[in-house]
Design a protein around this motif. Structure first.
Motif, PDB file in Angstrom:
ATOM      1  N   THR A 222       0.821  -1.214   0.000  1.00  0.00           N
ATOM      2  CA  THR A 222       0.000   0.000   0.000  1.00  0.00           C
ATOM      3  C   THR A 222       0.854   1.264   0.000  1.00  0.00           C
ATOM      4  O   THR A 222       0.552   2.226  -0.706  1.00  0.00           O
ATOM      5  N   SER A 223       1.930   1.256   0.795  1.00  0.00           N
ATOM      6  CA  SER A 223       2.789   2.444   0.835  1.00  0.00           C
ATOM      7  C   SER A 223       3.509   2.632  -0.494  1.00  0.00           C
ATOM      8  O   SER A 223       3.756   3.762  -0.928  1.00  0.00           O
ATOM      9  N   TYR A 224       3.816   1.526  -1.175  1.00  0.00           N
ATOM     10  CA  TYR A 224       4.443   1.612  -2.498  1.00  0.00           C
ATOM     11  C   TYR A 224       3.466   2.237  -3.496  1.00  0.00           C
ATOM     12  O   TYR A 224       3.825   3.113  -4.285  1.00  0.00           O
ATOM     13  N   GLY A 225       2.217   1.781  -3.458  1.00  0.00           N
ATOM     14  CA  GLY A 225       1.210   2.345  -4.344  1.00  0.00           C
ATOM     15  C   GLY A 225       0.946   3.808  -4.056  1.00  0.00           C
ATOM     16  O   GLY A 225       0.797   4.622  -4.975  1.00  0.00           O
ATOM     17  N   GLU A 226       0.884   4.164  -2.762  1.00  0.00           N
ATOM     18  CA  GLU A 226       0.691   5.565  -2.394  1.00  0.00           C
ATOM     19  C   GLU A 226       1.854   6.413  -2.885  1.00  0.00           C
ATOM     20  O   GLU A 226       1.673   7.534  -3.372  1.00  0.00           O
ATOM     21  N   ALA A 227       3.070   5.878  -2.760  1.00  0.00           N
ATOM     22  CA  ALA A 227       4.251   6.619  -3.189  1.00  0.00           C
ATOM     23  C   ALA A 227       4.250   6.857  -4.695  1.00  0.00           C
ATOM     24  O   ALA A 227       4.825   7.833  -5.184  1.00  0.00           O
ATOM     25  N   LEU A 228       3.584   5.939  -5.437  1.00  0.00           N
ATOM     26  CA  LEU A 228       3.475   6.119  -6.881  1.00  0.00           C
ATOM     27  C   LEU A 228       2.335   7.059  -7.263  1.00  0.00           C
ATOM     28  O   LEU A 228       2.116   7.338  -8.438  1.00  0.00           O
ATOM     29  N   GLY A 229       1.595   7.527  -6.235  1.00  0.00           N
ATOM     30  CA  GLY A 229       0.522   8.477  -6.495  1.00  0.00           C
ATOM     31  C   GLY A 229      -0.819   7.851  -6.772  1.00  0.00           C
ATOM     32  O   GLY A 229      -1.725   8.530  -7.270  1.00  0.00           O
ATOM     33  N   LEU A 230      -1.001   6.557  -6.436  1.00  0.00           N
ATOM     34  CA  LEU A 230      -2.274   5.884  -6.669  1.00  0.00           C
ATOM     35  C   LEU A 230      -3.234   6.200  -5.517  1.00  0.00           C
ATOM     36  O   LEU A 230      -2.824   6.343  -4.368  1.00  0.00           O
ATOM     37  N   GLY A 231      -4.539   6.312  -5.798  1.00  0.00           N
ATOM     38  CA  GLY A 231      -5.525   6.699  -4.798  1.00  0.00           C
ATOM     39  C   GLY A 231      -5.758   5.645  -3.732  1.00  0.00           C
ATOM     40  O   GLY A 231      -5.626   4.440  -3.979  1.00  0.00           O
ATOM     41  N   SER A 232      -6.171   6.100  -2.527  1.00  0.00           N
ATOM     42  CA  SER A 232      -6.375   5.191  -1.396  1.00  0.00           C
ATOM     43  C   SER A 232      -7.480   4.181  -1.662  1.00  0.00           C
ATOM     44  O   SER A 232      -7.338   2.987  -1.382  1.00  0.00           O
ATOM     45  N   VAL A 233      -8.601   4.638  -2.216  1.00  0.00           N
ATOM     46  CA  VAL A 233      -9.719   3.739  -2.473  1.00  0.00           C
ATOM     47  C   VAL A 233      -9.327   2.687  -3.508  1.00  0.00           C
ATOM     48  O   VAL A 233      -9.627   1.500  -3.366  1.00  0.00           O
ATOM     49  N   GLY A 234      -8.650   3.110  -4.562  1.00  0.00           N
ATOM     50  CA  GLY A 234      -8.205   2.173  -5.582  1.00  0.00           C
ATOM     51  C   GLY A 234      -7.241   1.147  -5.033  1.00  0.00           C
ATOM     52  O   GLY A 234      -7.319  -0.043  -5.366  1.00  0.00           O
ATOM     53  N   LEU A 235      -6.332   1.595  -4.156  1.00  0.00           N
ATOM     54  CA  LEU A 235      -5.364   0.675  -3.549  1.00  0.00           C
ATOM     55  C   LEU A 235      -6.073  -0.368  -2.685  1.00  0.00           C
ATOM     56  O   LEU A 235      -5.769  -1.562  -2.752  1.00  0.00           O
ATOM     57  N   LEU A 236      -7.023   0.077  -1.865  1.00  0.00           N
ATOM     58  CA  LEU A 236      -7.748  -0.854  -1.008  1.00  0.00           C
ATOM     59  C   LEU A 236      -8.562  -1.835  -1.842  1.00  0.00           C
ATOM     60  O   LEU A 236      -8.656  -3.026  -1.520  1.00  0.00           O
ATOM     61  N   GLY A 237      -9.150  -1.347  -2.933  1.00  0.00           N
ATOM     62  CA  GLY A 237      -9.896  -2.239  -3.816  1.00  0.00           C
ATOM     63  C   GLY A 237      -9.007  -3.293  -4.441  1.00  0.00           C
ATOM     64  O   GLY A 237      -9.391  -4.465  -4.555  1.00  0.00           O
ATOM     65  N   ALA A 238      -7.803  -2.898  -4.844  1.00  0.00           N
ATOM     66  CA  ALA A 238      -6.860  -3.849  -5.434  1.00  0.00           C
ATOM     67  C   ALA A 238      -6.440  -4.900  -4.419  1.00  0.00           C
ATOM     68  O   ALA A 238      -6.333  -6.099  -4.739  1.00  0.00           O
ATOM     69  N   LEU A 239      -6.208  -4.484  -3.184  1.00  0.00           N
ATOM     70  CA  LEU A 239      -5.823  -5.433  -2.139  1.00  0.00           C
ATOM     71  C   LEU A 239      -6.965  -6.396  -1.824  1.00  0.00           C
ATOM     72  O   LEU A 239      -6.733  -7.571  -1.529  1.00  0.00           O
ATOM     73  N   LEU A 240      -8.212  -5.900  -1.896  1.00  0.00           N
ATOM     74  CA  LEU A 240      -9.364  -6.778  -1.694  1.00  0.00           C
ATOM     75  C   LEU A 240      -9.421  -7.839  -2.789  1.00  0.00           C
ATOM     76  O   LEU A 240      -9.668  -9.021  -2.515  1.00  0.00           O
ATOM     77  N   VAL A 241      -9.180  -7.438  -4.016  1.00  0.00           N
ATOM     78  CA  VAL A 241      -9.144  -8.387  -5.132  1.00  0.00           C
ATOM     79  C   VAL A 241      -8.084  -9.454  -4.885  1.00  0.00           C
ATOM     80  O   VAL A 241      -8.303 -10.647  -5.128  1.00  0.00           O
ATOM     81  N   SER A 242      -6.942  -9.036  -4.355  1.00  0.00           N
ATOM     82  CA  SER A 242      -5.860  -9.975  -4.067  1.00  0.00           C
ATOM     83  C   SER A 242      -6.301 -11.021  -3.047  1.00  0.00           C
ATOM     84  O   SER A 242      -6.017 -12.218  -3.198  1.00  0.00           O
ATOM     85  N   GLN A 243      -7.020 -10.584  -2.008  1.00  0.00           N
ATOM     86  CA  GLN A 243      -7.505 -11.516  -0.988  1.00  0.00           C
ATOM     87  C   GLN A 243      -8.503 -12.512  -1.577  1.00  0.00           C
ATOM     88  O   GLN A 243      -8.481 -13.701  -1.246  1.00  0.00           O
ATOM     89  N   ILE A 244      -9.388 -12.015  -2.429  1.00  0.00           N
ATOM     90  CA  ILE A 244     -10.400 -12.885  -3.036  1.00  0.00           C
ATOM     91  C   ILE A 244      -9.745 -13.931  -3.939  1.00  0.00           C
ATOM     92  O   ILE A 244     -10.089 -15.117  -3.902  1.00  0.00           O
ATOM     93  N   VAL A 245      -8.798 -13.493  -4.745  1.00  0.00           N
ATOM     94  CA  VAL A 245      -8.093 -14.411  -5.650  1.00  0.00           C
ATOM     95  C   VAL A 245      -7.326 -15.470  -4.863  1.00  0.00           C
ATOM     96  O   VAL A 245      -7.227 -16.628  -5.272  1.00  0.00           O
ATOM     97  N   ALA A 246      -6.777 -15.078  -3.702  1.00  0.00           N
ATOM     98  CA  ALA A 246      -5.959 -15.997  -2.899  1.00  0.00           C
ATOM     99  C   ALA A 246      -6.750 -17.205  -2.408  1.00  0.00           C
ATOM    100  O   ALA A 246      -6.181 -18.274  -2.191  1.00  0.00           O
ATOM    101  N   PHE A 247      -8.058 -17.041  -2.224  1.00  0.00           N
ATOM    102  CA  PHE A 247      -8.876 -18.137  -1.688  1.00  0.00           C
ATOM    103  C   PHE A 247      -8.893 -19.363  -2.611  1.00  0.00           C
ATOM    104  O   PHE A 247      -8.423 -20.447  -2.236  1.00  0.00           O
ATOM    105  N   PRO A 248      -9.403 -19.244  -3.851  1.00  0.00           N
ATOM    106  CA  PRO A 248      -9.403 -20.440  -4.706  1.00  0.00           C
ATOM    107  C   PRO A 248      -8.004 -20.856  -5.134  1.00  0.00           C
ATOM    108  O   PRO A 248      -7.744 -22.054  -5.322  1.00  0.00           O
ATOM    109  N   SER A 249      -7.112 -19.878  -5.284  1.00  0.00           N
ATOM    110  CA  SER A 249      -5.765 -20.210  -5.737  1.00  0.00           C
ATOM    111  C   SER A 249      -5.027 -21.073  -4.719  1.00  0.00           C
ATOM    112  O   SER A 249      -4.350 -22.033  -5.088  1.00  0.00           O
ATOM    113  N   THR A 250      -5.168 -20.745  -3.431  1.00  0.00           N
ATOM    114  CA  THR A 250      -4.496 -21.522  -2.396  1.00  0.00           C
ATOM    115  C   THR A 250      -5.023 -22.952  -2.354  1.00  0.00           C
ATOM    116  O   THR A 250      -4.257 -23.908  -2.205  1.00  0.00           O
ATOM    117  N   LEU A 251      -6.342 -23.112  -2.503  1.00  0.00           N
ATOM    118  CA  LEU A 251      -6.925 -24.453  -2.522  1.00  0.00           C
ATOM    119  C   LEU A 251      -6.473 -25.231  -3.749  1.00  0.00           C
ATOM    120  O   LEU A 251      -6.178 -26.432  -3.667  1.00  0.00           O
TER     121      LEU A 251
END
Length: 385
Positions: A222-251
């Motif tokens: 998140t701090s890397y994305g913020e440092a690149l000038g990406l918005g907070s809401v967009g960053l949190l949304g991207a991290l949420l996508v990462s969590q969702i993808v991790a579920f089926p991928s790990t299984l």
């Protein structure tokens, strides 16, 4: 972070705070792991670390000065990582060696998908705080952050309650009579014991390097994305996508490990992270950040779950906490290398993208050592790894 700091300073100070918490875990990890091996101690120690972490998590919303915030953040990280050392040591208590890959992977998968619930709640609060009405802001950003921290802390505590209630320690160390500092002194004895198992030591060296990249990505994304000038809401949304993808991928990765072997899947995960590190060198938009988040989700749960299970099959069952405390030192020690390297590189060069080069080097070294570790046969009383 206080106004007046550059994006590089922001990333550097966050990296330093993470490195400090990691240094403390060099002592706390083996100590907590060793103490949790005593009969009847694992559950109360786990409860203590979780409750401490929950209270500190809520306290993160109170400071007005960024230095105070970072101090509390360091303490939260210490409590959280200590609880992970204890919970990792529970693996031998709750399953058999044959099912460790599956159980460990399912635990990580459920953790990732379960974390989406408080994550979404916090994301809604952040978005809501940015909405305008004729009177002004509906909710201040500070209020949204405080509520988000309370939700996160409450979820952490609530999801820990089943372990508080139902966990039973089966594997424990019968050696009594050592005080806290005596237990800490067993760190060197355990290292000597581990040094007699070449595959274990080579794996831990490999783990030191490749998990460095994994943890650094997790800590600084998140701090890397913020440092690149990406918005907070967009960053949190991207991290949420990462969590969702991790579920089926790990299984899915768990199924592949049952079919082809955990070591082959770990190879794939390390190679995947090498690609992620290379891609971060050209990252400059929120779309690319979402792509990066999806790629991280494909591998982050699997590499952690399978590494834990791979190591758990090597350790003596009466010293699981102690050995996982040592593993935590290797893992957290790697985090220091990564975060301090990032902090130094960004502060002296002012260039944020050097993070990708640092990560790529760590994953490459980890891959080479892991290749070496898989060529050494390990046998213990239960099975061959």
């Amino acid at each position: 972070m206080e106004a007046g700091h550059s994006s590089a300073d922001y990333l550097a100070y966050w990296s330093i705070a993470t490195a400090v918490s990691t240094l403390v875990m060099f002592v706390v990890g083996p100590l907590v792991g060793s103490l949790s091996d005593r009969k009847g101690w694992r559950r109360p120690i786990f409860m203590g670390t979780v409750v401490t972490g929950v209270l500190l998590c809520v306290a993160l919303g109170l400071p007005k000065w960024w230095v105070t915030f970072l101090v509390i953040y360091i303490l939260v990280k210490i409590a959280y990582n200590a609880s992970l050392v204890v919970s990792d040591g529970m693996l031998n208590d709750i399953t058999t060696p044959e099912r460790m890959d599956e159980v460990s992977s399912r635990a990580y998968a459920m953790g990732y998908i379960g974390s989406c619930i408080p994550f979404i709640a916090c994301l809604v609060l952040v978005v809501f705080s940015d909405m305008m009405d004729p009177e002004g802001y509906v909710m201040s950003f500070q209020t949204a952050v405080m509520l988000g921290l309370i939700i996160t802390a409450g979820w952490w505590l609530m999801m820990s309650l089943p372990l508080f209630r139902d966990y039973r320690q089966i594997c424990y160390n019968t050696i009594e009579g050592k005080g806290v500092w005596g237990r800490l002194s067993t760190f060197l004895d355990t290292l000597k014991e581990m040094s007699k198992i070449p595959a274990m030591m080579t794996f831990l060296i490999s783990f030191f390097f490749y998990i460095d990249g994994v943890y650094t990505v997790m800590e600084l994304s998140t701090s890397y994305g913020e440092a690149l000038g990406l918005g907070s809401v967009g960053l949190l949304g991207a991290l949420l996508v990462s969590q969702i993808v991790a579920f089926p991928s790990t299984l899915f990765m768990s199924r592949m490990s049952n079919r082809y072997g955990a070591h082959r899947v770990i190879y794939v995960c390390i190679a995947g992270y090498m690609g992620i590190a290379a891609f971060s060198l050209v990252l400059d938009s929120i779309v690319q950040f979402f792509i990066l988040a999806i790629c991280v989700g494909l591998f982050q749960g699997a590499i952690q779950a399978l590494s834990r299970a791979y190591f758990a099959r090597m350790v003596p069952k009466d010293k699981t906490g102690e050995f996982f405390g040592i593993m935590d030192v290797f893992g957290k020690g790697a985090t220091i290398v990564g975060t301090v390297s990032v902090a130094a590189a960004t502060m002296f060069s002012g260039e944020i993208r050097c993070v990708g080069l640092i990560l790529l080097a760590m994953f490459t070294i980890g891959l080479l050592f892991f290749a070496r570790s898989t060529r050494v046969k390990v046998y213990d009383a239960d099975h061959t790894v």
